[in-house]
Design a protein around this motif. Structure first.
Motif, PDB file in Angstrom:
ATOM      1  N   ALA A   1      -4.304   5.449   6.057  1.00  0.00           N
ATOM      2  CA  ALA A   1      -5.438   4.895   6.803  1.00  0.00           C
ATOM      3  C   ALA A   1      -5.486   3.372   6.657  1.00  0.00           C
ATOM      4  O   ALA A   1      -5.753   2.653   7.627  1.00  0.00           O
ATOM      5  CB  ALA A   1      -6.744   5.523   6.309  1.00  0.00           C
ATOM      6  N   ILE A   2      -5.209   2.857   5.480  1.00  0.00           N
ATOM      7  CA  ILE A   2      -5.211   1.409   5.252  1.00  0.00           C
ATOM      8  C   ILE A   2      -4.108   0.744   6.058  1.00  0.00           C
ATOM      9  O   ILE A   2      -4.322  -0.295   6.690  1.00  0.00           O
ATOM     10  CB  ILE A   2      -5.075   1.107   3.744  1.00  0.00           C
ATOM     11  CG1 ILE A   2      -6.341   1.515   2.997  1.00  0.00           C
ATOM     12  CG2 ILE A   2      -4.774  -0.364   3.514  1.00  0.00           C
ATOM     13  CD1 ILE A   2      -6.206   1.501   1.488  1.00  0.00           C
TER      14      ILE A   2
ATOM     15  N   VAL B   1       0.838  -1.208   0.000  1.00  0.00           N
ATOM     16  CA  VAL B   1       0.000   0.000   0.000  1.00  0.00           C
ATOM     17  C   VAL B   1       0.872   1.257   0.000  1.00  0.00           C
ATOM     18  O   VAL B   1       0.555   2.245  -0.668  1.00  0.00           O
ATOM     19  CB  VAL B   1      -0.975  -0.033   1.201  1.00  0.00           C
ATOM     20  CG1 VAL B   1      -1.696   1.281   1.355  1.00  0.00           C
ATOM     21  CG2 VAL B   1      -1.969  -1.164   1.050  1.00  0.00           C
TER      22      VAL B   1
ATOM     23  N   ALA C   1       1.023   4.496  -2.659  1.00  0.00           N
ATOM     24  CA  ALA C   1       1.060   5.911  -2.287  1.00  0.00           C
ATOM     25  C   ALA C   1       2.257   6.615  -2.909  1.00  0.00           C
ATOM     26  O   ALA C   1       2.149   7.753  -3.375  1.00  0.00           O
ATOM     27  CB  ALA C   1       1.096   6.048  -0.767  1.00  0.00           C
TER      28      ALA C   1
ATOM     29  N   ALA D   1      -4.523  12.762  -1.520  1.00  0.00           N
ATOM     30  CA  ALA D   1      -5.690  11.943  -1.193  1.00  0.00           C
ATOM     31  C   ALA D   1      -5.324  10.457  -1.174  1.00  0.00           C
ATOM     32  O   ALA D   1      -5.760   9.720  -0.284  1.00  0.00           O
ATOM     33  CB  ALA D   1      -6.808  12.200  -2.203  1.00  0.00           C
ATOM     34  N   VAL D   2      -4.530  10.026  -2.132  1.00  0.00           N
ATOM     35  CA  VAL D   2      -4.110   8.617  -2.182  1.00  0.00           C
ATOM     36  C   VAL D   2      -3.215   8.304  -0.990  1.00  0.00           C
ATOM     37  O   VAL D   2      -3.343   7.241  -0.368  1.00  0.00           O
ATOM     38  CB  VAL D   2      -3.392   8.314  -3.518  1.00  0.00           C
ATOM     39  CG1 VAL D   2      -2.811   6.919  -3.520  1.00  0.00           C
ATOM     40  CG2 VAL D   2      -4.351   8.490  -4.690  1.00  0.00           C
ATOM     41  N   THR D   3      -2.321   9.219  -0.661  1.00  0.00           N
ATOM     42  CA  THR D   3      -1.432   9.011   0.483  1.00  0.00           C
ATOM     43  C   THR D   3      -2.217   8.941   1.787  1.00  0.00           C
ATOM     44  O   THR D   3      -1.930   8.093   2.648  1.00  0.00           O
ATOM     45  CB  THR D   3      -0.384  10.144   0.554  1.00  0.00           C
ATOM     46  OG1 THR D   3       0.331  10.184  -0.684  1.00  0.00           O
ATOM     47  CG2 THR D   3       0.579   9.920   1.694  1.00  0.00           C
ATOM     48  N   ALA D   4      -3.219   9.780   1.957  1.00  0.00           N
ATOM     49  CA  ALA D   4      -4.046   9.747   3.163  1.00  0.00           C
ATOM     50  C   ALA D   4      -4.801   8.425   3.262  1.00  0.00           C
ATOM     51  O   ALA D   4      -4.870   7.810   4.336  1.00  0.00           O
ATOM     52  CB  ALA D   4      -5.024  10.913   3.166  1.00  0.00           C
ATOM     53  N   ARG D   5      -5.346   7.965   2.133  1.00  0.00           N
ATOM     54  CA  ARG D   5      -6.044   6.681   2.141  1.00  0.00           C
ATOM     55  C   ARG D   5      -5.076   5.531   2.416  1.00  0.00           C
ATOM     56  O   ARG D   5      -5.406   4.589   3.151  1.00  0.00           O
ATOM     57  CB  ARG D   5      -6.745   6.456   0.811  1.00  0.00           C
ATOM     58  CG  ARG D   5      -7.939   7.342   0.622  1.00  0.00           C
ATOM     59  CD  ARG D   5      -8.633   7.070  -0.694  1.00  0.00           C
ATOM     60  NE  ARG D   5      -9.705   8.018  -0.891  1.00  0.00           N
ATOM     61  CZ  ARG D   5      -9.923   8.668  -2.007  1.00  0.00           C
ATOM     62  NH1 ARG D   5      -9.139   8.471  -3.047  1.00  0.00           N
ATOM     63  NH2 ARG D   5     -10.916   9.516  -2.102  1.00  0.00           N
ATOM     64  N   ALA D   6      -3.895   5.599   1.826  1.00  0.00           N
ATOM     65  CA  ALA D   6      -2.900   4.552   2.051  1.00  0.00           C
ATOM     66  C   ALA D   6      -2.482   4.514   3.516  1.00  0.00           C
ATOM     67  O   ALA D   6      -2.350   3.426   4.105  1.00  0.00           O
ATOM     68  CB  ALA D   6      -1.681   4.784   1.159  1.00  0.00           C
TER      69      ALA D   6
END
Length: 132
Positions: free
Chosen positions: A67-68, A49, A53, A60-65
């Motif tokens: 969180a994952i 993950v 990122a 946005a992708v980094t924040a989601r990554a």
């Protein structure tokens, strides 16, 4: 340079996931299998993950990554603990090389109750006083 770092992280994550799969196949009992798959699987998934990122380089992708990764690190050990505990309580045998069984004298398979350490210590001291 980003592609090289992404490729390295993906390969590292894949290697860790392969180690998790090998651990699930090669370990002798449920508890050691759970340990191998949880550690290597969580690290492998998290590394992959992070590679996503790094590759997309978007907030946005980094924040989601992130969180994952946090979700994986928090939930994988808890899930493995609960599965291992359920396996122990149903009577899955431990490996003969197991050195320590903390629940052996505290778990009653007839009533499916687990005595706490405090109650064991207090009942042990009560029994000692009754015999004196």
């Amino acid at each position: 340079m980003i592609e090289l770092l992404t490729a390295f992280l993906l390969l590292l994550g894949s290697l860790l996931m392969l180690l998790a799969a090998l651990g699930a196949l090669r370990m002798p009992d449920l508890l050691t299998r759970m340990h191998a798959t949880t550690k290597a699987g969580a690290l492998g998934g998290g590394t992959m993950v992070v590679a996503v990122a790094v590759f997309f380089d978007d907030g946005a992708v980094t924040a989601r990554a992130l969180a994952i990764v946090v979700f994986i690190i928090l939930t994988a050990p808890v899930a493995a603990h609960l599965i291992g505990r359920a396996g122990y309580f149903v009577g899955i045998p431990l490996w003969e090389g197991t050195l320590k069984d903390e629940l052996k004298n505290r778990y009653d398979p007839e009533t499916h109750t687990l005595a706490s350490e405090d109650s064991e210590a207090s009942s042990g001291s009560t029994e000692k006083r009754d015999h004196d």
